[in-house]
Scaffold this motif. Structure first.
Motif, mmCIF file in Angstrom:
data_model
loop_
_atom_site.group_PDB
_atom_site.id
_atom_site.type_symbol
_atom_site.label_atom_id
_atom_site.label_comp_id
_atom_site.label_asym_id
_atom_site.label_seq_id
_atom_site.Cartn_x
_atom_site.Cartn_y
_atom_site.Cartn_z
ATOM 1 N N HIS A 102 0.823 -1.120 -0.302
ATOM 2 C CA HIS A 102 0.008 -0.023 0.070
ATOM 3 C C HIS A 102 0.779 1.383 -0.161
ATOM 4 O O HIS A 102 0.338 2.286 0.571
ATOM 5 C CB HIS A 102 -1.038 0.047 1.119
ATOM 6 N N GLY A 103 1.928 1.115 -0.627
ATOM 7 C CA GLY A 103 2.691 2.317 -0.590
ATOM 8 C C GLY A 103 3.269 3.158 0.572
ATOM 9 O O GLY A 103 3.090 4.483 0.822
ATOM 10 N N GLU A 104 3.217 2.270 1.657
ATOM 11 C CA GLU A 104 3.534 3.096 2.921
ATOM 12 C C GLU A 104 4.769 3.625 3.428
ATOM 13 O O GLU A 104 5.712 2.879 2.784
ATOM 14 C CB GLU A 104 2.938 2.134 4.132
ATOM 15 N N VAL A 105 4.969 4.635 4.205
ATOM 16 C CA VAL A 105 5.965 5.372 4.493
ATOM 17 C C VAL A 105 6.891 4.180 5.107
ATOM 18 O O VAL A 105 8.252 4.371 5.004
ATOM 19 C CB VAL A 105 5.842 6.284 5.590
ATOM 20 N N THR A 106 6.514 3.509 6.206
ATOM 21 C CA THR A 106 7.145 2.519 6.821
ATOM 22 C C THR A 106 7.737 1.413 5.933
ATOM 23 O O THR A 106 8.819 0.773 6.435
ATOM 24 C CB THR A 106 6.329 1.868 7.953
ATOM 25 N N PRO A 136 -5.880 0.776 4.905
ATOM 26 C CA PRO A 136 -6.867 1.422 6.168
ATOM 27 C C PRO A 136 -6.687 1.210 7.616
ATOM 28 O O PRO A 136 -6.973 1.580 8.503
ATOM 29 C CB PRO A 136 -8.262 0.805 5.683
ATOM 30 N N ALA A 137 -5.683 0.065 7.611
ATOM 31 C CA ALA A 137 -5.125 -0.210 9.053
ATOM 32 C C ALA A 137 -3.972 0.263 9.529
ATOM 33 O O ALA A 137 -3.293 -0.121 10.368
ATOM 34 C CB ALA A 137 -4.873 -1.884 9.031
ATOM 35 N N ALA A 138 -3.268 1.307 8.628
ATOM 36 C CA ALA A 138 -2.131 1.900 9.125
ATOM 37 C C ALA A 138 -2.012 2.905 10.289
ATOM 38 O O ALA A 138 -3.263 3.455 10.582
ATOM 39 C CB ALA A 138 -1.888 2.896 7.819
ATOM 40 N N VAL A 139 -1.095 2.628 11.169
ATOM 41 C CA VAL A 139 -1.183 3.186 12.330
ATOM 42 C C VAL A 139 -1.301 4.991 12.275
ATOM 43 O O VAL A 139 -1.901 5.227 12.979
ATOM 44 C CB VAL A 139 0.232 2.860 13.081
ATOM 45 N N GLN A 140 -0.480 5.226 11.018
ATOM 46 C CA GLN A 140 -0.855 6.770 10.857
ATOM 47 C C GLN A 140 -1.414 6.991 9.589
ATOM 48 O O GLN A 140 -1.019 6.466 8.369
ATOM 49 C CB GLN A 140 0.684 7.360 10.848
ATOM 50 N N PRO A 141 -2.443 7.555 9.503
ATOM 51 C CA PRO A 141 -3.389 7.647 8.379
ATOM 52 C C PRO A 141 -2.585 8.607 7.289
ATOM 53 O O PRO A 141 -1.951 9.572 7.675
ATOM 54 C CB PRO A 141 -4.538 8.329 8.831
ATOM 55 N N TYR A 142 -2.799 8.133 6.006
ATOM 56 C CA TYR A 142 -2.216 8.902 4.833
ATOM 57 C C TYR A 142 -3.195 8.796 3.540
ATOM 58 O O TYR A 142 -3.852 8.099 3.745
ATOM 59 C CB TYR A 142 -0.991 8.183 4.539
#
Length: 384
Positions: A102-106, A136-142
Motif C-alpha cells: 500500500h505504498g506506506e512510509v514504513t 486502512p489499517a495503517a497506524v498513521q493515516p495517509y
C-alpha cells in the motif's frame, strides 16, 4: 526462459469474467511543478551525452515476502553502472510498484532505499497501483501517493525525512504524470491509478494528447517513448491485457495522429515484447518489464487454459515476439544518434535465482532488440 513454447500463446490474451474494481480509484494528489509538467534531464544530469544516452528501466521491484530478489536486481544494475568500460548507465526509470502493498512510509526503506543504496545514478519513477493504494489499517493515516510524492516529486533535491538513507535525495519530478525531455528522446510517463486494469482521468487524457502533439513535432529527430504501469498488452495468467488501456491509447493516437515508437509498462511480473503493426506500416514496440523483484512471477498462458482468450479485435496485428517469464530481470536501454536519426537498442537481462550472487556476470542477456523511429508518423494541426 520458459520451455514448451509451442503450447503457449504468441499473441496478447485477455482474462475472462473479470469483476469491475473501478471503485478502487484514488483521487490524484496535486502537482508540484507547473503545467505541462516537463523535466529536462539536464537539470538532474548536466553532463548527459547529446549523442548517446544509456539507462536502466524496470518495474515492480517492491516485495514484502521475499526482498532478496529486489536486492539481486538492484545489485546487478548497480554493478553494470560500476563496471561499464565506456559510458555507464546514467539513470534508472522505474515503471511503478516501488513499495507493496500500500505504498506506506514504513516500507520505503526496506523495499526501496536500502536495496538501491548502492545504485549510483538518479532514479525516476511513475507510480504503480500498489504505490497508490492506501492501507486502512495503517497506524498513521495517509492519503494516496503521499510517500511517493515525497520521494519522487520533491520541490528540491533534499534527503527524504522519513528515510534512514540520506545519500539519495528526493527526485524533483513535477507531477505523478510527467514528461522527461532528453537530447534524443521524449519520454512521457502516465499514471494509471489503482484498479487492476487501470484508469486514466479526463484531465490526464487531455494532457497526454497535448504531449503527443508536441512530441510529434520533434519526431523523428527525437524518439517518442510512453511509459505506464498497467500493461496494455500481455499474455500472462495473472493480469493479462488491459483492454481499457489499449482503448485509451488507441483513441488518443487516433485523435492526435501521433503514435510512439515504444510503450513500456510493468504491473505484470515478467518480460514480454510485443510488436503492433498498423495499416500504414508503422510498427510500435510494446514491452512489459515488471519482473524487478516481487517474488511471484507471472507466466505466459497456455493455449488450453479456458480462462484466457487471444481472440479480440484490439489484438489484431499484435504478436508476442519474445518473453522471459521464469526469472527476474531488468532492461538496459541505449538511445544513440545514427545517420538516419536516433535509434533505441535494448537488452533484457535476467538474474540467476541464487541468493548468494552479487556479481554483474550473473545477469544474463535474454535478448537484444532495436527500435527505429517510424518515418510515417504524422501529427494533426491543432490551430497553432
Amino acid at each position: 526462459m520458459s520451455t514448451d513454447r509451442s503450447s503457449r500463446y504468441k499473441t496478447p490474451v485477455y482474462k475472462k469474467d473479470q469483476p469491475d474494481d473501478s471503485y478502487k480509484f484514488k483521487p490524484l494528489p496535486g502537482p508540484v511543478g507547473v503545467y505541462p509538467f516537463h523535466l529536462d534531464i539536464k537539470s538532474i544530469i548536466p553532463d548527459i551525452h547529446s549523442e548517446k544516452i544509456i539507462f536502466h528501466m524496470v518495474g515492480d521491484t517492491g516485495s514484502l515476502r521475499n526482498p532478496e530478489f529486489t536486492r539481486l536486481v538492484a545489485n546487478a544494475m548497480a554493478l553494470q553502472c560500476a563496471e561499464s568500460e565506456n559510458q555507464p548507465p546514467q539513470f534508472l526509470y522505474h515503471l511503478g510498484d516501488v513499495v507493496y502493498n500500500h505504498g506506506e512510509v514504513t516500507e520505503y526503506d526496506r523495499q526501496f532505499f536500502i536495496p538501491y543504496q548502492q545504485y549510483p545514478a538518479p532514479i525516476f519513477a511513475i507510480p504503480g497501483n500498489h504505490d497508490s493504494d492506501v492501507n486502512p489499517a495503517a497506524v498513521q493515516p495517509y492519503k494516496s501517493l503521499e510517500p511517493f510524492v515525497k520521494v519522487f516529486c520533491s520541490p528540491v533535491q533534499q534527503p527524504v525525512d522519513f528515510s534512514l538513507i540520506k545519500d539519495r535525495p528526493g527526485m524533483t519530478q513535477p507531477n505523478i504524470y510527467w514528461t522527461m525531455e532528453t537530447p534524443l528522446a521524449t519520454i512521457i510517463g502516465l499514471y494509471t491509478n489503482v484498479p487492476k486494469y487501470g484508469i486514466v482521468t479526463k484531465e490526464q487524457c487531455t494532457w497526454f494528447a497535448e504531449e503527443l502533439v508536441t512530441a510529434g513535432k520533434q519526431h523523428p529527430d527525437k524518439m517518442l517513448i510512453v511509459c505506464m504501469h498497467h500493461s496494455p498488452y500481455s499474455a500472462d495468467i495473472n493480469h493479462s491485457s488491459s483492454i481499457a488501456m489499449i482503448e485509451f491509447l488507441e483513441e488518443t493516437f487516433f485523435q492526435t495522429g501521433v503514435r510512439p515508437d515504444a510503450v513500456f509498462s510493468g504491473h505484470v511480473h515478467s518480460y514480454q515484447r510485443f510488436l503492433k503493426t498498423y495499416p500504414d506500416g508503422f510498427t510500435t514496440t510494446y514491452i512489459v518489464a515488471g519482473a524487478g523483484g516481487y517474488d511471484e512471477l507471472h507466466p505466459v498462458a497456455t493455449l488450453d487454459n479456458p480462462q484466457f482468450s487471444g481472440d479480440h479485435p484490439l489484438f489484431k496485428n499484435v504478436v508476442l515476439a519474445n518473453y522471459c517469464d521464469n526469472k527476474h530481470g531488468f532492461l538496459k536501454l541505449v538511445i544513440e544518434r545514427k545517420e538516419h536519426g536516433p535509434q533505441l537498442t535494448g537488452e533484457y537481462f535476467s538474474i540467476a535465482h541464487e541468493y548468494t550472487t552479487d556479481k554483474a556476470a550473473d545477469a544474463h542477456v535474454v535478448e537484444r532488440f532495436s527500435v527505429t523511429p517510424g518515418k510515417k508518423l504524422t501529427y494533426k494541426q491543432t490551430g497553432d
